[in-house]
Write an enzyme that holds these catalytic residues in place. Structure first.
Site, PDB file in Angstrom:
ATOM      1  N   GLU A   1       0.797  -1.237   0.000  1.00  0.00           N
ATOM      2  CA  GLU A   1       0.000   0.000   0.000  1.00  0.00           C
ATOM      3  C   GLU A   1       0.829   1.286   0.000  1.00  0.00           C
ATOM      4  O   GLU A   1       0.430   2.282   0.610  1.00  0.00           O
ATOM      5  CB  GLU A   1      -0.958   0.013   1.193  1.00  0.00           C
ATOM      6  CG  GLU A   1      -2.066  -1.014   1.076  1.00  0.00           C
ATOM      7  CD  GLU A   1      -3.217  -0.741   2.040  1.00  0.00           C
ATOM      8  OE1 GLU A   1      -2.938  -0.210   3.112  1.00  0.00           O
ATOM      9  OE2 GLU A   1      -4.359  -1.042   1.696  1.00  0.00           O
TER      10      GLU A   1
ATOM     11  N   GLU B   1      -6.531  -7.723  -1.011  1.00  0.00           N
ATOM     12  CA  GLU B   1      -7.223  -7.603   0.272  1.00  0.00           C
ATOM     13  C   GLU B   1      -8.639  -7.114   0.012  1.00  0.00           C
ATOM     14  O   GLU B   1      -8.893  -6.405  -0.962  1.00  0.00           O
ATOM     15  CB  GLU B   1      -6.530  -6.587   1.207  1.00  0.00           C
ATOM     16  CG  GLU B   1      -5.195  -7.012   1.744  1.00  0.00           C
ATOM     17  CD  GLU B   1      -4.568  -5.952   2.658  1.00  0.00           C
ATOM     18  OE1 GLU B   1      -5.307  -5.264   3.389  1.00  0.00           O
ATOM     19  OE2 GLU B   1      -3.343  -5.812   2.610  1.00  0.00           O
TER      20      GLU B   1
HETATM   21  C1  GAL Z   1      -4.960  -2.697   4.573  1.00  0.00           C
HETATM   22  C2  GAL Z   1      -3.562  -3.120   5.024  1.00  0.00           C
HETATM   23  C3  GAL Z   1      -3.594  -4.274   5.992  1.00  0.00           C
HETATM   24  C4  GAL Z   1      -4.647  -4.062   7.027  1.00  0.00           C
HETATM   25  C5  GAL Z   1      -5.957  -3.921   6.340  1.00  0.00           C
HETATM   26  C6  GAL Z   1      -7.120  -3.832   7.276  1.00  0.00           C
HETATM   27  O1  GAL Z   1      -4.968  -1.383   4.200  1.00  0.00           O
HETATM   28  O2  GAL Z   1      -2.800  -3.471   3.913  1.00  0.00           O
HETATM   29  O3  GAL Z   1      -2.348  -4.443   6.595  1.00  0.00           O
HETATM   30  O4  GAL Z   1      -4.348  -2.912   7.738  1.00  0.00           O
HETATM   31  O5  GAL Z   1      -5.921  -2.757   5.552  1.00  0.00           O
HETATM   32  O6  GAL Z   1      -8.305  -3.872   6.541  1.00  0.00           O
END
Ligand code: GAL
Length: 713
Positions: A362, A434
């Site tokens: 990110e 994710e």
């Molecule tokens: C993303 C991040 C993860 C975690 C996740 C929570 O932005 O890459 O490490 O924080 O959000 O939803």
């Protein structure tokens, strides 16, 4: 390599005297955490220190001597007999030091100065991070004794399913001849093919009988390389090819969807310092209990034991170098590039690994930096594609695969954005790295409606990711709840983002994943069928998470309805809705017993009963009841549930759980905890001896349970 994880000493404060072997220290074995931690409200400052480890040892036979530390969090400086041998500034990859010149006959002393502070000079540090980074020599350490001439590396590629292409690197101090013999061995150690040649060029071996490595049959072979009678090195590998095309991932030429979860490597109390057996258990759960075909090792390379298990199980891995949103200065970047190289060199023989993540998770675009990380990975491994995780749409794509954290789903909109809206290059593969996570944190003790919606959100994202045939895969956030920094989490510094709790007990959302596989019949109901848990007593739609063809509902043994339809048309097994109000009875009616029968090929494969009852009991799942006191201690994880008469977790029972360990093991963590969502867990570890061990689990008012363990040597 000689196991070197026993017989260490630890001091929370590093001093020159400690390094000389003087002063007090605690006897420890590895994996070790610099600080045992509570389950909730972990203070990230509590494990940040500059500590020391030391160990006395005598040398084995040999001319050259090496130490290998698999995981030292986070900046380790190694000394042997007072001579400084080098500093390794990352906690997530293995490193080796040669100490031949420092070695002495008789007793030697190795000392490791370990900095577990969040040092902003090196990745992943420099900004905030949504996880804890812990501290300790938390993976195994090895000693290696070699002759003057040795094989330092073997890299096996499989350009096709019957060819091994082997690159051998030699480190010779006293010979010129670089001829090596390469053999391919099957799982019984039988040689299937052999060739000999100069290590100066890659050697190709044809293995006509080789069986491919895939998800169903993760066939593994060994490449054995011999350098005269002076050295031999064996590396496991599999015959498989992987290609990411515009429309997805092709494993051995067959389109293979990556249905995955993100995994951190943390455990309650011990942080990163869990036994190899528990790392293996996480991989097993992902494949067998959660029906995943893939895992992303967020946000760093994970243990050798975990990746080995992925190889054996047939679980595809997207691994990445350490980092979280932040990119530092040039020296920070150089270390990050070094981390890419170490990750690739350490793991490039593993068939399970299909993607190298070479962007800081990110982070913003930084072409100059990412040209270098991509080049580093491609140079050391031309066989695997690179990727990198961003939350940005249409960001600069230097990798082979665009990986996107798609947090667009908010409950009543599509589960995923179309590929064309996200990637700048439709000709390259695309995946979701994710989803969900912070968009819908859900505790195991939340109400039924929330837990059901949590499970449905995971289903919607996967369904919609599959819809266009353009997503190579979808990794959800995340496997289990994890402790985090104060900026994140639910106020108790826990991110309740898991489909399992921190002890790996399944939440309802886990049943969505479990129901996508076919081996084990799954049926979970998204409600207890108790109107009292819902606003205005309206249950609404109850969803059935199942891999059955249909589900038959019986009310007090009378057939009511059969469900087989699902709006989730793209999933292997979509959840099925049922309008609860159609079947409910009112207040004062005879107590209802609901029975749900999962039907497959006309047979009942699983039944679930929802009925009022006040009988509760403990149910436990130990990761194993045989522990091996071997190269170091072993651990067992025990998952504990308080269940009703029908075997269903009683999610609102918050009772104490009391633990007592006897015999050849010790308890890890506190002796009393509170069940959360009717679930909890504990850990035991072996204590140096073989024998019997027992764990007694008490819960006031419930029958006490005892688990017997065998500790073998
Ligand atoms: C993303 C991040 C993860 C975690 C996740 C929570 O932005 O890459 O490490 O924080 O959000 O939803």
């Amino acid at each position: 390599m000689i196991p070197f994880s026993n017989g260490w000493e630890f001091a929370p404060q590093w001093t020159e005297a400690f390094a000389r072997g003087e002063g007090p220290a605690e006897a420890v074995r590895l994996p070790h955490t610099v600080k045992e931690l509570p389950l909730h409200q972990v203070d990230e400052k509590s494990y940040q220190m500059i500590s020391g480890y030391r160990k006395r040892f005598t040398l084995p036979e040999g001319k050259r001597f090496f130490l290998q530390l698999d995981g030292a969090a986070h900046i380790a400086t190694v000394y042997v007999n007072g001579k400084e041998l080098g500093t390794h500034p990352t906690g997530y990859t293995a490193f080796r030091v040669e100490f031949t010149d420092a070695a002495v006959p008789g007793e030697n002393l190795v000392a490791v100065k370990l900095d577990s502070t969040e040092n902003p000079a090196v990745p992943p540090f420099g900004f905030v991070i949504d996880y804890l980074t812990y501290g300790g020599l938390y993976r195994p350490v090895w000693l290696e004794a070699k002759g003057e001439n040795m094989i330092s590396d073997v890299f096996v590629q499989t350009p096709d399913l019957h060819t091994a292409q082997v690159a051998v690197t030699l480190d010779q101090k006293a010979a010129k001849d670089d001829t090596v013999i390469v053999r391919i061995l099957d799982k019984d150690g039988k040689a299937l093919a052999e060739t000999a040649g100069s290590a100066a060029r890659e050697l190709r071996i044809s293995v006509p009988d080789a069986q491919p490595w895939d998800l169903e049959h993760p066939n593994l072979y060994t490449c054995e390389v011999s350098l005269r009678d002076e050295d031999v090195k064996r590396v496991p590998f599999g015959f498989r090819t992987v290609k990411f095309k515009a429309d997805g991932c092709y494993l051995n030429g067959k389109k293979t969807y990556l249905r995955g979860l993100n995994r951190h490597q943390s455990y309650p109390y011990v942080g990163y310092a869990a036994s190899d057996s528990l790392q293996v258990e996480d991989a097993r759960m992902l494949k067998e209990e959660l029906g995943c075909t893939a895992v992303r090792t967020s946000h760093y390379p994970q243990s050798q034991a975990f990746i080995d298990a992925c190889d054996r199980l047939g679980l595809l891995v997207f691994t990445e170098f350490p980092g979280w949103q932040h990119i530092g200065d040039e020296s920070w970047k150089l270390q990050a590039i070094q981390n890419v190289k170490e990750m690739v060199l350490q793991y490039r023989n593993h068939p399970s690994i299909v993607l190298w993540g070479v962007r800081i998770n990110e982070s913003l675009d930084d072409d100059e930096f990412y040209i270098r990380t991509n080049a580093a990975a491609h140079a050391l491994d031309p066989s695997r594609p690179t990727s990198g995780v961003r939350y940005l749409q249409k960001s600069s794509l230097l990798e082979d695969v665009y990986a996107f954290n798609d947090f667009s789903h908010t409950g009543d909109n599509p589960g995923a954005l179309p590929k064309a809206e996200v990637t700048p290059d439709m000709s390259k593969a695309f995946l979701i790295s994710e989803n969900n996570g912070h968009m819908f944190p859900t505790k195991s003790f939340d109400n039924w409606a929330r837990r059901q919606e949590h499970a449905l959100r995971h289903a919607r994202v996967h369904n919609d990711a599959l819809a266009d045939g353009q997503h190579a895969g979808c990794f959800s956030w995340c496997m289990f709840d994890y402790p985090t920094h104060k900026d994140f989490g639910s106020g108790d510094r826990i991110c309740y983002h898991g489909v399992m709790d921190a002890f790996r007990n399944p939440k309802l959302a886990a049943s969505f994943y479990a129901s996508q596989q076919d081996e084990t019949p799954v049926l979970e109901i998204g409600s207890s069928m108790d109107i009292g848990d819902y606003p205005a007593s309206v249950i609404g739609d109850v969803w059935l998470f199942t891999n059955a063809d249909s589900v038959k509902l019986y009310k007090n043994d009378q057939f009511v309805a059969e469900f087989s339809d699902t709006p989730f048309k793209n999933l292997p097994h979509g959840p099925m809705p049922m309008q609860a109000e159609t079947f409910l009875s009112g207040w004062g009616d005879r107590v209802t017993e609901w029975r749900f029968d999962a039907i497959r090929n006309g047979q009942v494969v699983k039944s679930v009963i929802r009925a009022a009852n006040s009988e509760l009991k403990l149910e436990v799942i130990p990761s194993s009841t045989t522990l091996t006191e071997g190269d170091t201690y072993d651990m067992a994880a025990v998952r504990i549930r308080i269940v009703d008469k029908w075997g269903h977790t009683a999610p609102f029972v918050q009772l104490p759980l009391l633990f007592e360990v006897s015999g050849a093991a010790k308890l890890v963590g506190p002796a009393v905890i509170t069940a959360e969502g009717g679930m909890g867990g504990t850990y035991i570890r072996t204590a140096g001896e073989a024998g019997k061990a027992g764990l007694t689990i008490r819960c006031p008012g419930l029958k006490t349970l005892q688990i017997a363990f065998d500790v073998i040597k």
